[in-house]
Write a protein that holds these residues in place. Structure first.
Motif, PDB file in Angstrom:
ATOM      1  N   ALA A   1       0.837  -1.191   0.000  1.00  0.00           N
ATOM      2  CA  ALA A   1       0.000   0.000   0.000  1.00  0.00           C
ATOM      3  C   ALA A   1       0.871   1.239   0.000  1.00  0.00           C
ATOM      4  O   ALA A   1       2.082   1.177   0.247  1.00  0.00           O
TER       5      ALA A   1
ATOM      6  N   SER B   1     -11.281  -2.362  10.769  1.00  0.00           N
ATOM      7  CA  SER B   1     -10.100  -1.575  10.399  1.00  0.00           C
ATOM      8  C   SER B   1      -8.879  -2.465  10.173  1.00  0.00           C
ATOM      9  O   SER B   1      -8.088  -2.230   9.256  1.00  0.00           O
ATOM     10  N   ASP B   2      -8.715  -3.508  11.017  1.00  0.00           N
ATOM     11  CA  ASP B   2      -7.570  -4.413  10.845  1.00  0.00           C
ATOM     12  C   ASP B   2      -7.690  -5.198   9.546  1.00  0.00           C
ATOM     13  O   ASP B   2      -6.690  -5.429   8.839  1.00  0.00           O
TER      14      ASP B   2
ATOM     15  N   SER C   1      -6.853  -3.140   6.652  1.00  0.00           N
ATOM     16  CA  SER C   1      -5.402  -3.023   6.528  1.00  0.00           C
ATOM     17  C   SER C   1      -4.823  -4.199   5.756  1.00  0.00           C
ATOM     18  O   SER C   1      -3.877  -4.046   4.972  1.00  0.00           O
ATOM     19  N   ASP C   2      -5.386  -5.409   5.972  1.00  0.00           N
ATOM     20  CA  ASP C   2      -4.924  -6.584   5.230  1.00  0.00           C
ATOM     21  C   ASP C   2      -5.141  -6.406   3.727  1.00  0.00           C
ATOM     22  O   ASP C   2      -4.385  -6.950   2.912  1.00  0.00           O
TER      23      ASP C   2
ATOM     24  N   GLY D   1      -4.924  -3.549   2.274  1.00  0.00           N
ATOM     25  CA  GLY D   1      -4.121  -2.421   1.814  1.00  0.00           C
ATOM     26  C   GLY D   1      -4.703  -1.053   2.088  1.00  0.00           C
ATOM     27  O   GLY D   1      -4.190  -0.056   1.562  1.00  0.00           O
TER      28      GLY D   1
ATOM     29  N   GLU E   1      -5.907   2.042   4.819  1.00  0.00           N
ATOM     30  CA  GLU E   1      -5.896   2.608   6.164  1.00  0.00           C
ATOM     31  C   GLU E   1      -7.033   3.612   6.243  1.00  0.00           C
ATOM     32  O   GLU E   1      -6.998   4.660   5.570  1.00  0.00           O
TER      33      GLU E   1
ATOM     34  N   SER F   1      -9.877   5.579   8.938  1.00  0.00           N
ATOM     35  CA  SER F   1     -10.255   5.903  10.313  1.00  0.00           C
ATOM     36  C   SER F   1     -11.577   6.665  10.313  1.00  0.00           C
ATOM     37  O   SER F   1     -11.867   7.428   9.380  1.00  0.00           O
TER      38      SER F   1
ATOM     39  N   GLN G   1      -4.555   5.576   3.218  1.00  0.00           N
ATOM     40  CA  GLN G   1      -3.663   4.647   2.491  1.00  0.00           C
ATOM     41  C   GLN G   1      -4.496   3.734   1.625  1.00  0.00           C
ATOM     42  O   GLN G   1      -5.573   3.281   2.025  1.00  0.00           O
TER      43      GLN G   1
END
Length: 614
Positions: free
Chosen positions: A472, A495-496, A499-500, A502, A504, A506, A517
């Protein structure tokens, strides 16, 4: 007076017939299986009035001894099993000893047979009344003939449930087709009301087997399928698997055999469905004729009265073996393998419509291609003289050099000769910002650039995700999005997991999020539309387990956003880079939704369009 009493043999057989003899096709199936168990190598089948008036099957098997004829019509009489251990490793098609007794109880049956050891042939006749039999000498060669007349004559309620003559014969024809596909070493002749339907000679080699397959399952299926042969862990799989572009509106061209027995099995169906899930259009069905061989003791065939179903002792092993081999076979289909043997889809030369598939005719590599197409809007615009030239070695090398400069390190290509032109050829133009026109050895290739790039992006993302390498990159300015409260909650909860994949993300408010990201492969996508679709997927699946299970669906959605869009102008080098990527990408013949990504028009087909040679 006792309320419990013994059923008469006649009534017991008629009850059993209700399970075994559903319609005339059931009778044909049971008789043919007995013939094959008797090592018959020739089957002659005569049918009248859809099997209701007459079913006659003659074989050249080893026959039945005179003293066994009457016993053969008795219930639970068989020569195929003696003890429980035999039942647990059945290698024959029949074994229960109920079929002939059940058939005899609802018809007028005559069984004629001769063995090599007997001087004369004998026949036994029964009329379905009290199951009494008459044995008499007859004239008959070595083998057996079973003649069934007036099916259900003594059970009129059952006869009322039969369909029209045409429908009943269609069911019989399907049974014989399955028998013919399971035993290529047997000659089979079928007549209906005196008319020859099948005259199938025994096959002695692979070419003759393929010819029989084409006759029974259409030449298009053979042309548009790949052969498979694999062996592991005591399992052997072989047969024909239809290309994803050769699909059906219904599951009417699916044949699966276990040790020569045609079966329908949920384990098998699920494994095949999983193997095709990435390449088949929604609502369509694959076509296949597959043969699984394993030790008889590892499969239980005694789970259904008609023996249509089986139970594998190690169903997970069978499932994984089938899925992995079929999945790999479909993944290995490339433009090169298709060009060598088949044409992925057929273009109707009259209407231009894409219809069923046909074999591709080959053309010389140096045939002139001079259609007046224009590469509008490209810096490397080609002149009429340039693109009407045959592909020569120096021009091939120039284009390969351009590709290597565009994607350094992605290909290892040395100087090539004309006959070494890549399967997808080289780009000559872009049409309406949607299609790439390319010239290869065989003629013209049309590529849907968005569909092709979508598949390439999708396959790369799957590999990267599996290897935890879905890299990412941060965005320069966080992207603020206004979304629904449900989607914002999903972004916060997962959220986790995001992330996997790619991302980010919030949460910045009740109905707002910030994207900081995104995956590198999606850097040119519209981030707002992508995130909205992604969060919608997360909200629909509801929990992390379901999301992982639906991983491919989510990656497919992401790939769609990351692919080149329609009306985007590509340079010749970019188009060639896409063609080279198609050649090395698994399943590149279909987009993520199962639609074709390219079609081939051979020189012969192009000549026909312009009536050349006529």
């Amino acid at each position: 007076m006792s309320k419990i009493h013994q059923l008469s043999p006649r009534l017991a057989n008629q009850i059993a017939a209700g399970e075994v003899v559903e319609r005339p096709a059931s009778v044909v199936k049971e008789i043919l299986e007995n013939s094959l168990d008797a090592d018959a190598r020739r089957l002659d089948i005569d049918i009248e009035e859809g099997g209701i008036k007459l079913i006659r099957v003659r074989d050249n098997g080893h026959g039945i001894d005179q003293e066994d004829l009457t016993l053969a019509l008795s219930r639970h009489a068989t020569s195929k099993i003696l003890v429980l251990d035999d039942l647990e490793a059945v290698a024959t098609l029949g074994f229960r000893g109920e079929a002939l007794a059940s058939i005899a109880s609802v018809s007028r049956l005559t069984l004629s047979s001769q063995t090599e050891a007997q001087e004369h042939a004998w026949q036994v006749t029964t009329f379905g009344r009290d199951m009494e039999t008459e044995v008499s000498p007859c004239s008959h060669p070595t083998g057996t003939t079973v003649e069934v007349r007036d099916l259900f004559f003594n059970t009129p309620a059952r006869r009322k449930f039969l369909k029209t003559e045409k429908t009943e014969f269609t069911h019989i024809q399907e049974i014989i087709k399955r028998i013919a596909l399971s035993r290529y070493d047997v000659t089979i002749n079928l007549r209906h009301n005196g008319r020859q339907i099948y005259a199938l000679k025994a096959c002695s080699n692979a070419v003759e087997q393929e010819r029989r397959m084409a006759m029974l399952c259409t030449p298009e299926f053979v042309d548009q399928s790949i052969t498979i042969e694999a062996e592991a862990s005591g399992l052997r799989l072989w047969g024909w698997v239809g290309l994803p572009t050769f699909n059906r509106s219904q599951a009417d061209l699916q044949y699966f055999f276990v040790n020569g027995r045609s079966v329908r099995d949920r384990v098998v169906a699920h494994a095949v469905k999983q193997a095709y899930r990435d390449v088949l259009f929604h609502g369509r069905h694959p076509a296949y004729a597959l043969y699984l061989e394993l030790a008889p003791e590892n499969v239980d065939v005694n789970v259904h009265p008609t023996k249509h179903e089986v139970r594998f002792r190690e169903s997970r092993l069978v499932h994984d073996f089938l899925f992995s081999r079929l999945h790999r076979a479909l993944a290995d289909v490339s433009p090169e393998t298709i060009n060598t043997t088949k044409n992925p889809i057929k273009v109707d030369l009259e209407t231009g419509a894409i219809t069923e598939q046909q074999p591709m005719s080959l053309a010389p590599a140096t045939r002139e291609f001079s259609a007046p197409v224009i590469n509008a809007g490209h810096p490397e615009r080609m002149t009429q003289k340039q693109y009407s030239q045959p592909l020569q070695g120096n021009r091939v090398n120039d284009q390969i050099a351009a590709y290597k400069a565009l994607h350094p390190g992605t290909t290892q290509t040395d100087e090539v000769k004309t006959e070494e032109i890549p399967p997808m050829g080289f780009a000559i133009a872009q049409l309406h910002g949607i299609y790439i026109l390319a010239q290869n050895t065989h003629g013209l290739i049309l590529v849907d650039m968005h569909a092709a790039h979508e598949r390439i992006t999708y396959e790369r993302m799957k590999q990267a995700f599996d290897n935890n390498r879905l890299t990412a990159q941060p965005v320069l300015v966080p992207i603020q999005l206004h979304i629904s409260q449900k989607e914002a909650t999903a972004a916060e909860e997962f959220s986790d997991l995001l992330s996997d994949f790619g991302f980010e993300v919030s949460r910045t408010g009740e109905e707002t999020i910030a994207v900081r990201q995104i995956p590198v492969v999606l850097q040119n996508a519209d981030p707002e539309a992508l995130i909205r679709d992604f969060l919608s997927e997360l909200a629909d699946h509801g929990n992390s387990d379901a999301i992982i299970a639906a991983r491919n669906e989510i990656l497919a959605t992401m790939a769609c956003h990351g692919s080149v869009r329609a009306n985007r102008q590509l340079t010749i080098a970019e188009m060639n880079a896409l063609l080279r990527d198609m050649e090395i990408t698994e399943r590149s013949g279909q987009c993520n939704h199962g639609r074709p990504t390219w079609v081939q028009l051979s020189m012969n087909e192009l000549d026909k369009l312009f009536l050349r040679g006529q």
